[in-house]
Design a protein around this motif. Sequence first.
Motif, PDB file in Angstrom:
ATOM      1  N   LEU A  18       0.823  -1.203   0.000  1.00 17.36           N
ATOM      2  CA  LEU A  18       0.000   0.000   0.000  1.00 17.36           C
ATOM      3  C   LEU A  18       0.862   1.260   0.000  1.00 17.36           C
ATOM      4  CD1 LEU A  18      -2.924  -0.731   2.504  1.00 17.36           C
ATOM      5  CD2 LEU A  18      -3.163   0.042   0.144  1.00 17.36           C
ATOM      6  N   ARG A  19       1.894   1.280   0.814  1.00 19.12           N
ATOM      7  CA  ARG A  19       2.770   2.454   0.889  1.00 19.12           C
ATOM      8  C   ARG A  19       3.449   2.722  -0.448  1.00 19.12           C
ATOM      9  NH1 ARG A  19       6.475   3.031   6.161  1.00 19.12           N
ATOM     10  NH2 ARG A  19       6.637   5.084   5.206  1.00 19.12           N
ATOM     11  N   ARG A  20       3.881   1.655  -1.105  1.00 19.14           N
ATOM     12  CA  ARG A  20       4.539   1.841  -2.412  1.00 19.14           C
ATOM     13  C   ARG A  20       3.544   2.381  -3.442  1.00 19.14           C
ATOM     14  NH1 ARG A  20       7.349  -2.857  -0.615  1.00 19.14           N
ATOM     15  NH2 ARG A  20       5.762  -4.217  -1.526  1.00 19.14           N
ATOM     16  N   LEU A  21       2.331   1.826  -3.459  1.00 16.78           N
ATOM     17  CA  LEU A  21       1.327   2.316  -4.401  1.00 16.78           C
ATOM     18  C   LEU A  21       0.985   3.775  -4.125  1.00 16.78           C
ATOM     19  CD1 LEU A  21      -1.239  -0.647  -4.611  1.00 16.78           C
ATOM     20  CD2 LEU A  21       0.506  -0.026  -6.290  1.00 16.78           C
ATOM     21  N   PHE A  22       0.923   4.121  -2.862  1.00 21.96           N
ATOM     22  CA  PHE A  22       0.550   5.477  -2.489  1.00 21.96           C
ATOM     23  C   PHE A  22       1.617   6.486  -2.920  1.00 21.96           C
ATOM     24  CE2 PHE A  22      -0.299   9.145   0.090  1.00 21.96           C
ATOM     25  CZ  PHE A  22      -1.672   9.133   0.265  1.00 21.96           C
ATOM     26  N   GLY A  23       2.883   6.126  -2.753  1.00 24.57           N
ATOM     27  CA  GLY A  23       3.937   7.115  -2.936  1.00 24.57           C
ATOM     28  C   GLY A  23       4.728   7.043  -4.220  1.00 24.57           C
ATOM     29  N   ARG A  24       4.586   5.968  -5.004  1.00 26.37           N
ATOM     30  CA  ARG A  24       5.466   5.804  -6.163  1.00 26.37           C
ATOM     31  C   ARG A  24       4.680   5.567  -7.449  1.00 26.37           C
ATOM     32  NH1 ARG A  24       9.787   1.451  -3.629  1.00 26.37           N
ATOM     33  NH2 ARG A  24      10.286   2.623  -1.707  1.00 26.37           N
ATOM     34  N   ARG A  25       4.905   6.434  -8.398  1.00 23.91           N
ATOM     35  CA  ARG A  25       4.255   6.276  -9.706  1.00 23.91           C
ATOM     36  C   ARG A  25       4.707   4.982 -10.376  1.00 23.91           C
ATOM     37  NH1 ARG A  25       3.716  11.075 -14.201  1.00 23.91           N
ATOM     38  NH2 ARG A  25       2.444   9.907 -15.711  1.00 23.91           N
ATOM     39  N   ARG A  26       5.965   4.656 -10.224  1.00 26.60           N
ATOM     40  CA  ARG A  26       6.486   3.443 -10.852  1.00 26.60           C
ATOM     41  C   ARG A  26       5.780   2.207 -10.317  1.00 26.60           C
ATOM     42  NH1 ARG A  26      12.894   1.632 -11.177  1.00 26.60           N
ATOM     43  NH2 ARG A  26      12.547  -0.355 -12.236  1.00 26.60           N
ATOM     44  N   ALA A  27       5.519   2.166  -9.015  1.00 26.04           N
ATOM     45  CA  ALA A  27       4.828   1.013  -8.428  1.00 26.04           C
ATOM     46  C   ALA A  27       3.409   0.914  -8.977  1.00 26.04           C
ATOM     47  CB  ALA A  27       4.809   1.132  -6.909  1.00 26.04           C
ATOM     48  N   ARG A  28       2.732   2.051  -9.111  1.00 33.76           N
ATOM     49  CA  ARG A  28       1.370   2.025  -9.666  1.00 33.76           C
ATOM     50  C   ARG A  28       1.386   1.504 -11.090  1.00 33.76           C
ATOM     51  NH1 ARG A  28       1.204   6.905  -6.518  1.00 33.76           N
ATOM     52  NH2 ARG A  28       1.771   8.212  -8.290  1.00 33.76           N
ATOM     53  N   SER A  29       2.375   1.926 -11.871  1.00 34.11           N
ATOM     54  CA  SER A  29       2.480   1.476 -13.252  1.00 34.11           C
ATOM     55  C   SER A  29       2.806  -0.010 -13.344  1.00 34.11           C
ATOM     56  CB  SER A  29       3.547   2.302 -13.981  1.00 34.11           C
ATOM     57  OG  SER A  29       3.701   1.867 -15.303  1.00 34.11           O
ATOM     58  N   GLU A  30       3.745  -0.469 -12.521  1.00 32.63           N
ATOM     59  CA  GLU A  30       4.161  -1.869 -12.578  1.00 32.63           C
ATOM     60  C   GLU A  30       3.039  -2.819 -12.178  1.00 32.63           C
ATOM     61  OE1 GLU A  30       7.591  -2.175 -10.097  1.00 32.63           O
ATOM     62  OE2 GLU A  30       8.973  -1.404 -11.624  1.00 32.63           O
ATOM     63  N   HIS A  31       2.283  -2.460 -11.149  1.00 33.14           N
ATOM     64  CA  HIS A  31       1.257  -3.361 -10.626  1.00 33.14           C
ATOM     65  C   HIS A  31      -0.124  -3.122 -11.247  1.00 33.14           C
ATOM     66  CE1 HIS A  31       3.785  -5.129  -7.476  1.00 33.14           C
ATOM     67  NE2 HIS A  31       4.290  -3.911  -7.312  1.00 33.14           N
TER      68      HIS A  31
END
Length: 288
Positions: A18-31
């Motif tokens: 959740l923290r990665r999705l919240f703070g990182r555009r790259r994580a949102r794109s990858e997942h």
Amino acid sequence: MPPEPSPLSARNPTVQHLRRLFGRRRARSEHGQYVVEGPTLVLEALASGAEVVEVYLDAEAPAGGALAEVAMRAQERGVPVRHLAPGVLGRIADVVAPQPAMAVVAGRPMPLDELVGQSRGGLVLVLAGVADPGNAGTLVRTAEAAGASGVMFGGASVDPLSPKTIRASAGSLFRVPVATAPDPATAVAVLRDAGFTIVGATQSGDRPFDRYPWPDDVALVLGGEAQGLPPGLLGPGDVMVSIPMAGQVESLNVAVAGSLLCFEWARRRSAWGYDSARFPARTSTPLT
């Protein structure tokens, strides 16, 4: 009945995700996932048909009210609801007073050619470097209100699926088609080749916005907050409009300017006001 699962701690892998999705555009794109904050927006996501993966509630928040409705609506859609230990939501959102509910939603911006293909006869809003999430989200909300076909985020524009952009859109990002393009010039060229009239907004436009006829198939291009339209983005055959202003004001906020232009396009579609077919009356309480 089996005992209630313990609230998730800050060290739980789900919370770390959740923290990665919240703070990182790259994580949102990858997942292919993003985070929605607050009971109101979680309810909007559940009602919109968005693919809500999981809902998270603060274990310390008072039961009842909006949180009870969130839990009920999630259950109706078969979406799992999990509780977070005290203080975890604040660590995810990195704020002192976090919202008591979050949701993970699956989704990515659509390909540009798909957005162009489904936007014939309409208005596409092109954000060429709009970096402030408040402005970007407001423009998505305006696009929905004015009946635009979609919004394209290009270049250095903010991530349309960042939590702040979603919050500023007041739920419109669940309903308005959105695409991204690394290079706004490429996006403008694709729209131009598809038959869209390219209209750019500048301080030195060759005609006032209310004296332009605003045809169908318009791509309205807005530049960034500081620099305006990137040099060379518009060609000699494109249209440049301006917003006349009194006093010593040099420019308007990009969200304000974009709103004026979107609604001028909408006004031209129905001579004056909004026709009931394109703009049906609302029966629910609008978001504020």
